[in-house]
Design a protein around this motif. Structure first.
Motif, PDB file in Angstrom:
ATOM      1  N   PHE A 163      54.109 -12.967 -55.966  1.00  0.00           N
ATOM      2  CA  PHE A 163      53.800 -14.393 -54.929  1.00  0.00           C
ATOM      3  C   PHE A 163      53.339 -15.349 -55.700  1.00  0.00           C
ATOM      4  O   PHE A 163      54.081 -16.509 -55.365  1.00  0.00           O
ATOM      5  CB  PHE A 163      53.155 -13.644 -53.878  1.00  0.00           C
ATOM      6  CG  PHE A 163      53.148 -14.645 -52.792  1.00  0.00           C
ATOM      7  CD1 PHE A 163      54.142 -15.091 -51.917  1.00  0.00           C
ATOM      8  CD2 PHE A 163      51.906 -15.364 -52.728  1.00  0.00           C
ATOM      9  CE1 PHE A 163      54.091 -16.054 -50.979  1.00  0.00           C
ATOM     10  CE2 PHE A 163      51.951 -16.405 -51.589  1.00  0.00           C
ATOM     11  CZ  PHE A 163      52.771 -16.704 -50.787  1.00  0.00           C
ATOM     12  N   TYR A 164      52.257 -15.342 -56.156  1.00  0.00           N
ATOM     13  CA  TYR A 164      51.620 -16.564 -56.517  1.00  0.00           C
ATOM     14  C   TYR A 164      52.202 -17.215 -57.888  1.00  0.00           C
ATOM     15  O   TYR A 164      51.897 -18.513 -58.073  1.00  0.00           O
ATOM     16  CB  TYR A 164      50.061 -16.426 -56.724  1.00  0.00           C
ATOM     17  CG  TYR A 164      49.194 -16.378 -55.461  1.00  0.00           C
ATOM     18  CD1 TYR A 164      49.425 -17.485 -54.626  1.00  0.00           C
ATOM     19  CD2 TYR A 164      48.915 -14.791 -55.172  1.00  0.00           C
ATOM     20  CE1 TYR A 164      48.504 -17.014 -53.216  1.00  0.00           C
ATOM     21  CE2 TYR A 164      48.394 -14.737 -53.883  1.00  0.00           C
ATOM     22  CZ  TYR A 164      47.944 -15.871 -52.870  1.00  0.00           C
ATOM     23  OH  TYR A 164      47.355 -15.819 -51.789  1.00  0.00           O
ATOM     24  N   SER A 165      52.986 -16.457 -58.440  1.00  0.00           N
ATOM     25  CA  SER A 165      53.625 -17.392 -59.591  1.00  0.00           C
ATOM     26  C   SER A 165      55.107 -17.624 -59.306  1.00  0.00           C
ATOM     27  O   SER A 165      55.608 -17.959 -60.123  1.00  0.00           O
ATOM     28  CB  SER A 165      53.645 -16.275 -61.027  1.00  0.00           C
ATOM     29  OG  SER A 165      54.184 -14.966 -60.648  1.00  0.00           O
ATOM     30  N   ASN A 166      55.389 -17.524 -58.066  1.00  0.00           N
ATOM     31  CA  ASN A 166      56.944 -17.653 -57.704  1.00  0.00           C
ATOM     32  C   ASN A 166      58.135 -16.890 -58.663  1.00  0.00           C
ATOM     33  O   ASN A 166      58.997 -17.549 -58.837  1.00  0.00           O
ATOM     34  CB  ASN A 166      57.314 -19.223 -57.758  1.00  0.00           C
ATOM     35  CG  ASN A 166      56.734 -19.830 -56.225  1.00  0.00           C
ATOM     36  OD1 ASN A 166      57.223 -19.748 -55.488  1.00  0.00           O
ATOM     37  ND2 ASN A 166      55.371 -20.524 -56.446  1.00  0.00           N
ATOM     38  N   ALA A 167      57.529 -15.740 -58.968  1.00  0.00           N
ATOM     39  CA  ALA A 167      58.576 -14.970 -59.738  1.00  0.00           C
ATOM     40  C   ALA A 167      59.402 -14.285 -58.931  1.00  0.00           C
ATOM     41  O   ALA A 167      59.023 -13.528 -57.672  1.00  0.00           O
ATOM     42  CB  ALA A 167      57.513 -14.145 -60.549  1.00  0.00           C
ATOM     43  N   SER A 168      60.457 -14.192 -59.399  1.00  0.00           N
ATOM     44  CA  SER A 168      61.653 -13.371 -58.396  1.00  0.00           C
ATOM     45  C   SER A 168      61.359 -11.787 -58.678  1.00  0.00           C
ATOM     46  O   SER A 168      60.903 -11.371 -59.881  1.00  0.00           O
ATOM     47  CB  SER A 168      63.250 -13.651 -58.454  1.00  0.00           C
ATOM     48  OG  SER A 168      63.319 -13.357 -60.065  1.00  0.00           O
ATOM     49  N   PHE A 169      61.734 -10.857 -57.881  1.00  0.00           N
ATOM     50  CA  PHE A 169      61.659  -9.496 -58.058  1.00  0.00           C
ATOM     51  C   PHE A 169      62.622  -8.658 -57.331  1.00  0.00           C
ATOM     52  O   PHE A 169      62.762  -8.920 -56.103  1.00  0.00           O
ATOM     53  CB  PHE A 169      60.038  -8.916 -57.315  1.00  0.00           C
ATOM     54  CG  PHE A 169      60.011  -7.618 -57.688  1.00  0.00           C
ATOM     55  CD1 PHE A 169      59.553  -6.953 -58.583  1.00  0.00           C
ATOM     56  CD2 PHE A 169      59.719  -6.615 -56.228  1.00  0.00           C
ATOM     57  CE1 PHE A 169      59.262  -5.781 -58.948  1.00  0.00           C
ATOM     58  CE2 PHE A 169      59.482  -5.458 -56.571  1.00  0.00           C
ATOM     59  CZ  PHE A 169      59.052  -4.824 -57.995  1.00  0.00           C
ATOM     60  N   THR A 170      63.601  -8.317 -58.162  1.00  0.00           N
ATOM     61  CA  THR A 170      65.033  -7.716 -57.571  1.00  0.00           C
ATOM     62  C   THR A 170      65.548  -6.664 -58.387  1.00  0.00           C
ATOM     63  O   THR A 170      65.080  -6.716 -59.692  1.00  0.00           O
ATOM     64  CB  THR A 170      65.876  -9.083 -57.584  1.00  0.00           C
ATOM     65  OG1 THR A 170      66.849  -8.423 -56.770  1.00  0.00           O
ATOM     66  CG2 THR A 170      66.378  -9.606 -58.861  1.00  0.00           C
ATOM     67  N   GLY A 171      66.357  -5.859 -57.801  1.00  0.00           N
ATOM     68  CA  GLY A 171      66.677  -4.745 -58.259  1.00  0.00           C
ATOM     69  C   GLY A 171      67.140  -3.502 -57.518  1.00  0.00           C
ATOM     70  O   GLY A 171      67.449  -3.854 -56.243  1.00  0.00           O
ATOM     71  N   GLY A 172      66.854  -2.300 -57.904  1.00  0.00           N
ATOM     72  CA  GLY A 172      67.023  -1.137 -56.884  1.00  0.00           C
ATOM     73  C   GLY A 172      67.903   0.030 -57.528  1.00  0.00           C
ATOM     74  O   GLY A 172      68.032  -0.416 -58.916  1.00  0.00           O
ATOM     75  N   PRO A 173      68.400   0.881 -56.891  1.00  0.00           N
ATOM     76  CA  PRO A 173      69.343   1.618 -57.595  1.00  0.00           C
ATOM     77  C   PRO A 173      70.659   0.973 -58.155  1.00  0.00           C
ATOM     78  O   PRO A 173      71.481   0.140 -57.500  1.00  0.00           O
ATOM     79  CB  PRO A 173      69.619   2.638 -56.433  1.00  0.00           C
ATOM     80  CG  PRO A 173      69.681   2.025 -55.275  1.00  0.00           C
ATOM     81  CD  PRO A 173      68.113   0.976 -55.539  1.00  0.00           C
ATOM     82  N   ALA A 174      71.181   1.458 -59.305  1.00  0.00           N
ATOM     83  CA  ALA A 174      72.144   0.524 -59.978  1.00  0.00           C
ATOM     84  C   ALA A 174      73.546   1.005 -59.513  1.00  0.00           C
ATOM     85  O   ALA A 174      73.803   2.011 -59.219  1.00  0.00           O
ATOM     86  CB  ALA A 174      72.073   1.056 -61.596  1.00  0.00           C
ATOM     87  N   PRO A 175      74.178   0.071 -58.963  1.00  0.00           N
ATOM     88  CA  PRO A 175      75.688   0.191 -58.597  1.00  0.00           C
ATOM     89  C   PRO A 175      76.496   0.475 -59.588  1.00  0.00           C
ATOM     90  O   PRO A 175      77.275  -0.146 -60.015  1.00  0.00           O
ATOM     91  CB  PRO A 175      76.017  -1.216 -57.885  1.00  0.00           C
ATOM     92  CG  PRO A 175      75.045  -2.235 -58.638  1.00  0.00           C
ATOM     93  CD  PRO A 175      73.924  -1.558 -59.160  1.00  0.00           C
ATOM     94  N   VAL A 176      76.290   1.799 -60.324  1.00  0.00           N
ATOM     95  CA  VAL A 176      77.020   2.108 -61.507  1.00  0.00           C
ATOM     96  C   VAL A 176      78.452   1.894 -61.522  1.00  0.00           C
ATOM     97  O   VAL A 176      79.001   1.400 -62.626  1.00  0.00           O
ATOM     98  CB  VAL A 176      76.687   3.643 -61.764  1.00  0.00           C
ATOM     99  CG1 VAL A 176      77.640   4.088 -63.008  1.00  0.00           C
ATOM    100  CG2 VAL A 176      75.182   3.715 -62.049  1.00  0.00           C
TER     101      VAL A 176
END
Length: 347
Positions: free
Chosen positions: A282-295
């Motif tokens: 949050f404090y570094s404004n970094a994105s955090f995205t992903g999850g189970p791969a849509p193979v």
């Protein structure tokens, strides 16, 4: 038929189960010829996930179509196919967006609801959307088939981590985790054009494979020492971080090594008791995205590279067993004697 089933922590059995039958016009029945044991299977094997005793296990099937329902058009009996770890229709809103793991009609193999892929046969619901057909000229090429098998999960999952981390040409990427997914994340980052790939893990033999796959640097230290080493190698942090474990320690490491404004692509199934790692993001404004791969969204693209010889994730298989020895395969992975176990059935 024989099938592997779960009977509590540390106990996988091979049991006789009824052969699957068509239950819907969109179903197919496949005879499994190859499958695998996944690092995520170790969560329930170690008692860190709860499942009903007797649940089928396995979610990485490859085989030959034996029978199809009357509405199946994409494949026919005799075709060599593989299936992602998620069942998908290919037609709903989310499938059309390439997010097949959120299919409103689909589901997952193994203890999560569907049949188990560590078995002699498997019923495939929504076969038109789920199954990927291997071109006929490669259908009996064992070397190619073993290179395609990781596309059922770990290669596509590593690719999803790299895509989610926004890896592109000339980039520097940090890959956290030296399991099969992390190693495939190294391959994926190189495939997308990363100039520098730093692999973080704790096992020398696995980091050797990472270097074989194109890692330019390896970090084998633990804890804060590993974070400091990775930050030193990246001049303060990387813009592209692939989190391929899901443990609290790996998520914390990802949050500490990502550069402000950077991207963390996470694909490790999260097993955490605290979300404290989110504060640094949050404090570094970094994105955090992903999850189970849509193979299913990635399958044909990755298969094209395997078939033309520019992608080969098969070295992640460091042990091969037959179906009767699947319990031995779980033990080997649990005790870190194998990176990933391939299961080959008689054809």
């Amino acid at each position: 038929m024989k099938a592997a089933t779960y009977h509590g922590p540390g106990e996988i059995r091979i049991e006789e189960r009824p052969e699957p039958e068509l239950e819907d016009p969109k179903d197919a029945i496949i005879r499994v010829t190859h499958t695998a044991i996944c690092g995520s299977d170790l969560w329930f094997y170690r008692g860190e996930e709860e499942h009903e005793p007797g649940s089928p296990v396995g979610h990485e099937p490859m085989g030959i179509v034996e029978e199809v329902g009357e509405e199946v058009r994409h494949v026919q009996p005799g075709d060599r196919v593989f299936a992602p770890f998620a069942i998908s229709c290919g037609e709903c809103e989310f499938c059309r967006k390439g997010l097949h793991t959120s299919c409103v009609n689909g589901g997952f193999w193994g203890p999560h609801g569907g049949g188990g892929a560590q078995a002699e046969k498997l019923r495939v619901p929504l076969a038109n959307g789920t199954l990927v057909r291997v071109p006929e000229r490669y259908a009996d090429d064992e070397e190619t088939l073993e290179s395609l098998l990781p596309l059922t999960d770990v290669m596509a999952t590593g690719h999803h981590a790299a895509v989610s981390a926004d890896v592109g040409a000339g980039d520097t990427a940090v890959v956290i985790g030296d399991g099969a997914v992390g190693l495939c994340g190294v391959l994926a980052a190189k495939r997308l054009g990363a100039e520098r790939v730093i692999a973080m893990g704790h096992h020398e033999d696995r980091l050797d494979i990472a270097q074989e796959f194109g890692a330019t640097d390896v970090v084998s230290a633990r804890g804060e020492e590993a974070v400091e080493e990775a930050r030193a190698l990246t001049n303060g942090g990387a813009n592209h971080v692939l989190e391929c474990v899901g443990a609290a320690s790996s998520l914390e490491t990802a949050a500490e090594v990502v550069r402000p404004g950077g991207n963390v692509g996470y694909v490790g199934v999260p097993h955490v008791e605290s979300a404290a790692f989110l504060a640094p993001l949050f404090y570094s404004n970094a994105s955090f995205t992903g999850g189970p791969a849509p193979v299913r969204n990635y399958a044909e693209d990755l298969m094209d590279d395997v078939l033309q010889g520019t992608l080969d994730p098969s070295p992640i298989f460091t042990k091969t067993v037959d179906l009767d020895r699947v319990p031995e395969g779980y033990r080997a992975m649990d005790e870190r004697e194998a990176v990933k176990v391939m299961v080959k059935l008689d054809e």
